[in-house]
Structure formats: C-alpha cells, structure tokens
Motif scaffolding. Structure first.
Motif, PDB file in Angstrom:
ATOM      1  N   VAL A 115      -8.667  49.635  12.626  1.00 19.64           N
ATOM      2  CA  VAL A 115      -7.937  50.462  11.667  1.00 19.64           C
ATOM      3  C   VAL A 115      -7.109  51.488  12.444  1.00 19.64           C
ATOM      4  CG1 VAL A 115      -8.081  52.016   9.677  1.00 19.64           C
ATOM      5  CG2 VAL A 115      -9.847  50.264  10.003  1.00 19.64           C
ATOM      6  N   VAL A 116      -5.838  51.606  12.080  1.00 21.33           N
ATOM      7  CA  VAL A 116      -4.962  52.629  12.652  1.00 21.33           C
ATOM      8  C   VAL A 116      -4.480  53.506  11.506  1.00 21.33           C
ATOM      9  CG1 VAL A 116      -2.787  53.095  13.848  1.00 21.33           C
ATOM     10  CG2 VAL A 116      -4.228  51.190  14.592  1.00 21.33           C
ATOM     11  N   PHE A 117      -4.686  54.821  11.666  1.00 20.12           N
ATOM     12  CA  PHE A 117      -4.231  55.795  10.682  1.00 20.12           C
ATOM     13  C   PHE A 117      -2.948  56.443  11.191  1.00 20.12           C
ATOM     14  CE2 PHE A 117      -8.958  55.954  10.501  1.00 20.12           C
ATOM     15  CZ  PHE A 117      -9.135  55.482   9.209  1.00 20.12           C
ATOM     16  N   LEU A 118      -1.888  56.395  10.380  1.00 23.41           N
ATOM     17  CA  LEU A 118      -0.619  57.041  10.715  1.00 23.41           C
ATOM     18  C   LEU A 118      -0.291  58.056   9.634  1.00 23.41           C
ATOM     19  CD1 LEU A 118       1.725  54.067  11.729  1.00 23.41           C
ATOM     20  CD2 LEU A 118       0.466  55.607  13.234  1.00 23.41           C
ATOM     21  N   ASP A 119      -0.384  59.311   9.981  1.00 25.26           N
ATOM     22  CA  ASP A 119      -0.022  60.392   9.059  1.00 25.26           C
ATOM     23  C   ASP A 119       0.875  61.358   9.836  1.00 25.26           C
ATOM     24  OD1 ASP A 119       0.169  62.304   7.122  1.00 25.26           O
ATOM     25  OD2 ASP A 119      -1.904  62.967   7.247  1.00 25.26           O
ATOM     26  N   PRO A 120       2.094  60.888  10.180  1.00 24.63           N
ATOM     27  CA  PRO A 120       2.974  61.701  11.030  1.00 24.63           C
ATOM     28  C   PRO A 120       3.665  62.818  10.257  1.00 24.63           C
ATOM     29  CG  PRO A 120       4.103  59.697  10.387  1.00 24.63           C
ATOM     30  CD  PRO A 120       2.699  59.604   9.822  1.00 24.63           C
ATOM     31  N   PRO A 121       4.222  63.786  10.982  1.00 31.86           N
ATOM     32  CA  PRO A 121       5.047  64.800  10.319  1.00 31.86           C
ATOM     33  C   PRO A 121       6.185  64.107   9.556  1.00 31.86           C
ATOM     34  CG  PRO A 121       4.633  65.414  12.594  1.00 31.86           C
ATOM     35  CD  PRO A 121       4.127  64.003  12.429  1.00 31.86           C
ATOM     36  N   TRP A 126       9.221  59.231  12.525  1.00 31.12           N
ATOM     37  CA  TRP A 126       8.131  58.736  13.364  1.00 31.12           C
ATOM     38  C   TRP A 126       7.791  57.273  13.094  1.00 31.12           C
ATOM     39  CZ3 TRP A 126       6.350  60.213  17.775  1.00 31.12           C
ATOM     40  CH2 TRP A 126       6.441  61.546  18.149  1.00 31.12           C
ATOM     41  N   LEU A 127       7.695  56.874  11.837  1.00 25.96           N
ATOM     42  CA  LEU A 127       7.310  55.490  11.542  1.00 25.96           C
ATOM     43  C   LEU A 127       8.315  54.507  12.137  1.00 25.96           C
ATOM     44  CD1 LEU A 127       5.965  55.766   7.889  1.00 25.96           C
ATOM     45  CD2 LEU A 127       4.661  55.724  10.036  1.00 25.96           C
ATOM     46  N   GLU A 128       9.591  54.824  12.044  1.00 17.41           N
ATOM     47  CA  GLU A 128      10.621  53.957  12.602  1.00 17.41           C
ATOM     48  C   GLU A 128      10.516  53.894  14.125  1.00 17.41           C
ATOM     49  OE1 GLU A 128      11.180  56.490  10.471  1.00 17.41           O
ATOM     50  OE2 GLU A 128      11.688  55.388   8.647  1.00 17.41           O
ATOM     51  N   ARG A 129      10.267  55.037  14.770  1.00 18.92           N
ATOM     52  CA  ARG A 129      10.156  55.065  16.230  1.00 18.92           C
ATOM     53  C   ARG A 129       8.923  54.297  16.718  1.00 18.92           C
ATOM     54  NH1 ARG A 129      10.460  61.075  18.078  1.00 18.92           N
ATOM     55  NH2 ARG A 129      10.252  61.593  15.898  1.00 18.92           N
ATOM     56  N   LEU A 130       7.844  54.330  15.944  1.00 18.52           N
ATOM     57  CA  LEU A 130       6.608  53.672  16.349  1.00 18.52           C
ATOM     58  C   LEU A 130       6.590  52.178  16.036  1.00 18.52           C
ATOM     59  CD1 LEU A 130       4.080  56.353  15.091  1.00 18.52           C
ATOM     60  CD2 LEU A 130       4.535  55.776  17.475  1.00 18.52           C
ATOM     61  N   GLU A 131       7.379  51.777  15.052  1.00 21.11           N
ATOM     62  CA  GLU A 131       7.303  50.408  14.535  1.00 21.11           C
ATOM     63  C   GLU A 131       7.338  49.316  15.612  1.00 21.11           C
ATOM     64  OE1 GLU A 131       8.870  47.871  10.738  1.00 21.11           O
ATOM     65  OE2 GLU A 131      10.137  49.505  11.464  1.00 21.11           O
ATOM     66  N   TYR A 145      -3.012  52.148   7.996  1.00 25.60           N
ATOM     67  CA  TYR A 145      -2.865  53.097   6.896  1.00 25.60           C
ATOM     68  C   TYR A 145      -1.715  54.022   7.263  1.00 25.60           C
ATOM     69  CZ  TYR A 145      -3.591  57.168   3.975  1.00 25.60           C
ATOM     70  OH  TYR A 145      -3.407  58.209   3.097  1.00 25.60           O
ATOM     71  N   ALA A 146      -0.761  54.193   6.360  1.00 25.66           N
ATOM     72  CA  ALA A 146       0.394  55.051   6.638  1.00 25.66           C
ATOM     73  C   ALA A 146       0.669  55.983   5.469  1.00 25.66           C
ATOM     74  CB  ALA A 146       1.636  54.206   6.924  1.00 25.66           C
ATOM     75  N   HIS A 170       2.991  59.710  -0.260  1.00 26.38           N
ATOM     76  CA  HIS A 170       2.953  58.282  -0.562  1.00 26.38           C
ATOM     77  C   HIS A 170       2.038  57.669   0.484  1.00 26.38           C
ATOM     78  CE1 HIS A 170       6.299  58.043  -3.483  1.00 26.38           C
ATOM     79  NE2 HIS A 170       6.650  59.162  -2.882  1.00 26.38           N
ATOM     80  N   PHE A 171       1.008  56.944   0.038  1.00 25.83           N
ATOM     81  CA  PHE A 171       0.056  56.382   0.995  1.00 25.83           C
ATOM     82  C   PHE A 171      -0.043  54.882   0.805  1.00 25.83           C
ATOM     83  CE2 PHE A 171      -2.081  58.304  -2.601  1.00 25.83           C
ATOM     84  CZ  PHE A 171      -3.057  57.390  -3.007  1.00 25.83           C
ATOM     85  N   HIS A 172      -0.244  54.177   1.927  1.00 28.17           N
ATOM     86  CA  HIS A 172      -0.129  52.729   1.961  1.00 28.17           C
ATOM     87  C   HIS A 172      -1.192  52.139   2.869  1.00 28.17           C
ATOM     88  CE1 HIS A 172       3.750  54.813   1.760  1.00 28.17           C
ATOM     89  NE2 HIS A 172       4.122  53.879   0.917  1.00 28.17           N
ATOM     90  N   LEU A 173      -1.748  51.011   2.457  1.00 30.26           N
ATOM     91  CA  LEU A 173      -2.641  50.236   3.308  1.00 30.26           C
ATOM     92  C   LEU A 173      -1.939  48.911   3.573  1.00 30.26           C
ATOM     93  CD1 LEU A 173      -5.401  50.289   4.708  1.00 30.26           C
ATOM     94  CD2 LEU A 173      -6.320  49.089   2.718  1.00 30.26           C
ATOM     95  N   LEU A 174      -1.699  48.624   4.845  1.00 30.03           N
ATOM     96  CA  LEU A 174      -0.953  47.439   5.242  1.00 30.03           C
ATOM     97  C   LEU A 174      -1.826  46.528   6.091  1.00 30.03           C
ATOM     98  CD1 LEU A 174       1.103  50.172   5.733  1.00 30.03           C
ATOM     99  CD2 LEU A 174       2.716  48.302   5.680  1.00 30.03           C
ATOM    100  N   GLN A 175      -1.502  45.224   6.041  1.00 29.44           N
ATOM    101  CA  GLN A 175      -2.203  44.250   6.858  1.00 29.44           C
ATOM    102  C   GLN A 175      -1.274  43.067   7.085  1.00 29.44           C
ATOM    103  OE1 GLN A 175      -5.806  42.338   5.270  1.00 29.44           O
ATOM    104  NE2 GLN A 175      -6.829  42.873   7.178  1.00 29.44           N
TER     105      GLN A 175
END
Length: 179
Positions: A115-121, A126-131, A145-146, A170-175
């Motif tokens: 499980v990876v939790f992503l709750d960036p500022p 951040w999500l785009e840079r990490l993708e 989880y984002a 907005h919270f999301h669980l992805l797989q």
C-alpha cells in the motif's frame, strides 16, 4: 502543537502530536475510516509507504492495524521531529521515518509496497511529477491511495477502484488490472 487521533486498530484513540507546519492538513477521521474499510481493517503482513508523511497519520493507522513495516517520508524538519516523537511514544518499532524529498525517494527506491499513501500538498503538481515513478513502488497487486484537490480517474496506469470526497478532499483507492 496540536494532536490527531488514531481511529482504529491496536492504538485506537491514541493521540499523536502534529507539528505546526504551514499547509499541513491531517486526513480527516471520517476519510481514514472509509479508507481502512476499503482496505480491510487487518493489514497484517503488509508493507506500507506514507510518501508525504506530514502528521504520519496514514502510516500510523496502517501500523495500528498490523502492517509489518511502514515507511514514512517527510521533508520538513519540524514534521519529521514530531513523527520521530510519535514513533517513540507508541513504541512503533515497525515504523521507519525518513527525512527526505518525495520525488528523490521514489526515483531511488528499491523496495516495493503493498500500500502506498499519497497525500501531497495541493496545487503543486506532485501527483503528475510522481506518476512516472509510481509503478516502481507498488507490488503487482498493491494499492495506491491518493488525496487530491480534484477527482482523478487514474494514475500511473492504475484504475480508481473507489473514490469519495469530504469537504475539499477528494480521495481515491487505485489498483492495477487484476488477472
């Protein structure tokens, strides 16, 4: 210093200290309850990464529910110190706190997580840079989880399995695709 409550597991109702850091926003109790209902309350045997530690509440919730190993990454010195104090106060030997940059961590990580939790500022991309690097972090059947300021349909080839929102979160669980 303010405090946030662990909502489930072994440390249920325990409070952890939160450093006063601009922009730090703990994931609300209701959102955490929903997330861990989605994941299942028992994370025994799992490894978890809380990439934008902040309060560390997502990582501590995972450890409270039996995760074997939790890595929390935080760049801010005050937040990092508060996280280390929480590890000591809870005797959370399964939790490792790393002071460092999230992007640098994902670029050099060799470990994969359940499980990876992503709750960036918010509003910093951040999500785009990490993708491009996220597939290196997850085990093949792992969960991502984002939290974000807007709804997201997918990320790094993963599909949103469940989603919700509470206030501005907005919270999301992805797989990934299951075979």
């Amino acid at each position: 210093m303010s405090r946030v409550r662990i909502v489930g597991g072994h440390w249920r109702s325990r409070l952890i200290d939160v450093a006063h850091v601009p922009g730090l926003r703990p994931t609300p109790d209701r959102v955490r309850e929903t997330l861990f209902n989605w994941l299942g309350q028992d994370l025994t045997g799992m490894t978890c990464l809380d990439l934008f530690g902040g309060t560390g509440i997502l990582g501590f919730e995972a450890a409270s529910r039996g995760a074997d190993r939790v890595v929390i990454v935080e760049s801010d010195a005050r937040a990092h110190a508060a996280l280390r104090q929480s590890v000591t106060a809870l005797n959370a030997t399964q939790v490792e706190v790393i002071r460092g940059d999230a992007l640098r961590f994902v670029q050099t990580a060799t470990e994969r997580f359940d499980v990876v939790f992503l709750d960036p500022p918010y509003h910093k991309g951040w999500l785009e840079r990490l993708e491009p690097w996220l597939d290196r972090l997850l085990k093949p059947d792992g969960w991502l989880y984002a939290e974000a300021e807007t709804a997201i349909g997918g990320l790094a080839g993963l599909s949103t399995i469940k989603a919700g929102h509470a206030g501005l979160v907005h919270f999301h669980l992805l797989q990934g695709e299951q075979e």
